[in-house]
Design a protein around this motif. Structure first.
Motif, short mmCIF file in Angstrom:
data_model
loop_
_atom_site.label_atom_id
_atom_site.label_comp_id
_atom_site.label_asym_id
_atom_site.label_seq_id
_atom_site.Cartn_x
_atom_site.Cartn_y
_atom_site.Cartn_z
N ARG A 172 -4.63 3.53 2.86
CA ARG A 172 -3.48 2.63 2.93
C ARG A 172 -3.62 1.66 4.10
NH1 ARG A 172 0.36 4.82 -0.62
NH2 ARG A 172 0.08 7.04 -0.98
N PRO B 238 0.80 -1.24 0.00
CA PRO B 238 0.00 0.00 0.00
C PRO B 238 0.82 1.28 0.00
CG PRO B 238 -0.82 -1.52 1.65
CD PRO B 238 0.45 -2.09 1.13
N VAL C 259 -5.39 1.59 -5.58
CA VAL C 259 -5.96 0.73 -4.56
C VAL C 259 -5.64 -0.72 -4.91
CG1 VAL C 259 -8.10 0.04 -3.41
CG2 VAL C 259 -7.79 2.41 -4.13
N PHE C 260 -4.99 -1.41 -4.00
CA PHE C 260 -4.52 -2.79 -4.18
C PHE C 260 -3.64 -2.93 -5.41
CE2 PHE C 260 -8.48 -3.41 -1.76
CZ PHE C 260 -7.93 -3.96 -0.62
N GLU D 79 -6.15 -0.96 3.26
CA GLU D 79 -5.50 -1.93 2.37
C GLU D 79 -4.64 -2.91 3.16
OE1 GLU D 79 -3.80 -0.96 -1.64
OE2 GLU D 79 -4.16 1.04 -0.86
N LYS E 39 -2.96 8.87 -2.46
CA LYS E 39 -3.84 8.03 -1.65
C LYS E 39 -3.72 8.42 -0.18
CE LYS E 39 -2.74 3.73 -1.88
NZ LYS E 39 -2.57 2.31 -2.19
#
Length: 101
Positions: A43, A21, A27-28, A46, A38
Motif C-alpha cells: 500500500r 491504496p 494493486v492500483f 502504491e 494486501k
C-alpha cells in the motif's frame, strides 16, 4: 482552465489517489494480488507511485496554464508529508476502525 480550478482539481485528485491504496485489495485498483489482504508495504509503495502520478498531472496542468514554476527541494519536503496526511482517512478506515457485527 484557470489557475484556481486547476489547483482544486489537483487537490481532489490527490485526495482520491492518497486514499486509493487503502480502499481496495487490488494493486492500483486494477491488478489482483497473490495475497488475501494486501500488506502495508504494498500500500505504501502504491502511495509513492500515485504521488508521482499526481505530481505529473499537476505539472501538466501548470504547463497548460503557462506558468511553470521551478520546484526546489522545499517543494517536495512539503508535498510528500501532505500526500501522506491526505491518505490518513483511508489508513484509519483500513487499520484502526473496529469491525462491527
Amino acid at each position: 482552465m484557470d489557475t484556481s480550478s486547476a489547483g482544486w482539481l489537483v487537490i481532489a485528485i490527490a485526495i482520491a489517489a492518497a486514499n486509493l491504496p487503502f480502499f481496495n485489495d487490488k494493486v492500483f485498483a486494477l491488478l489482483p494480488g497473490k495475497w488475501q489482504r494486501k500488506p502495508l508495504y504494498v500500500r505504501l509503495l502504491e502511495m509513492a507511485a500515485l504521488y508521482f502520478v499526481v505530481g505529473f498531472i499537476g505539472f501538466t496542468l501548470e504547463d497548460q496554464i503557462g506558468t511553470r514554476f521551478p520546484q526546489v527541494k522545499e517543494f517536495y519536503m512539503i508535498t510528500v508529508p501532505l500526500f501522506v496526511v491526505l491518505g490518513f482517512p483511508g489508513f484509519i478506515v483500513r487499520y484502526l476502525r473496529k469491525a462491527h457485527g
